[in-house]
Motif scaffolding. Structure first.
Motif, PDB file in Angstrom:
ATOM      1  N   THR A  90       5.910   1.140   2.554  1.00 50.22           N
ATOM      2  CA  THR A  90       7.013   0.888   1.630  1.00 50.22           C
ATOM      3  C   THR A  90       6.548  -0.018   0.492  1.00 50.22           C
ATOM      4  OG1 THR A  90       8.715   1.175   3.321  1.00 50.22           O
ATOM      5  CG2 THR A  90       9.302  -0.122   1.385  1.00 50.22           C
ATOM      6  N   LEU A  92       6.415  -0.190  -4.282  1.00 45.69           N
ATOM      7  CA  LEU A  92       6.482   0.461  -5.579  1.00 45.69           C
ATOM      8  C   LEU A  92       5.083   0.964  -5.907  1.00 45.69           C
ATOM      9  CD1 LEU A  92       8.288   1.029  -8.119  1.00 45.69           C
ATOM     10  CD2 LEU A  92       7.271  -1.042  -9.095  1.00 45.69           C
ATOM     11  N   GLN A 113       9.378   4.242  -6.509  1.00 47.08           N
ATOM     12  CA  GLN A 113       9.619   3.547  -5.243  1.00 47.08           C
ATOM     13  C   GLN A 113       9.464   4.483  -4.060  1.00 47.08           C
ATOM     14  OE1 GLN A 113      10.245   0.232  -4.661  1.00 47.08           O
ATOM     15  NE2 GLN A 113      10.171   0.720  -2.475  1.00 47.08           N
ATOM     16  N   THR A 115      10.116   4.309   0.058  1.00 45.07           N
ATOM     17  CA  THR A 115      10.713   3.544   1.138  1.00 45.07           C
ATOM     18  C   THR A 115      10.616   4.353   2.424  1.00 45.07           C
ATOM     19  OG1 THR A 115      12.272   2.468  -0.380  1.00 45.07           O
ATOM     20  CG2 THR A 115      12.784   2.386   1.973  1.00 45.07           C
TER      21      THR A 115
END
Length: 117
Positions: A90, A92, A113, A115
């Motif tokens: 996880t 950026l 991003q 996640t």
């Protein structure tokens, strides 16, 4: 000037896959080095995968065997195939390129991003 725009991020479950793309525009050249980097909250930015002007690649240890960097010179696009994703992935994710095939990264994208839950 070179502009880089990443896409392909999102939310996935552990074990899933994503393919990130980075489209370059402007004064592009195939004789460059490019790379993917990531930054998690509260941490410094780390390199993930690199590819040189000849297409040779290298990976940080934590993603080796799971991620694959590639590029299409014809499409001015850099890719990062991410498999077997873990929560630790996880972050950026950003792409970058140099100008003179010297690993001096001068252009960066805004990031996408990723996640993993």
């Amino acid at each position: 000037q070179v502009q880089l725009v990443e896409s392909g991020g999102g939310s996935v479950q552990a074990g899933g896959s994503l393919r990130l793309s980075c489209v370059a525009s402007g004064a592009t050249s195939s004789s460059v080095c490019m790379g993917w980097f990531r930054q998690a909250p509260g941490k410094e930015r780390d390199w993930v995968a690199l590819i040189d002007s000849l297409g040779r690649t290298t990976y940080t240890a934590s993603v080796k065997g799971r991620f694959r960097i590639s590029k299409s010179n014809a499409e001015n696009t850099l890719y990062l195939q991410m498999n077997s994703l873990k929560s630790e992935d996880t972050a950026l994710y950003s792409c970058a390129t140099d100008r003179f095939d010297d690993w001096d990264f001068g252009y960066w994208g805004q990031g996408t991003q990723v996640t993993v839950s």
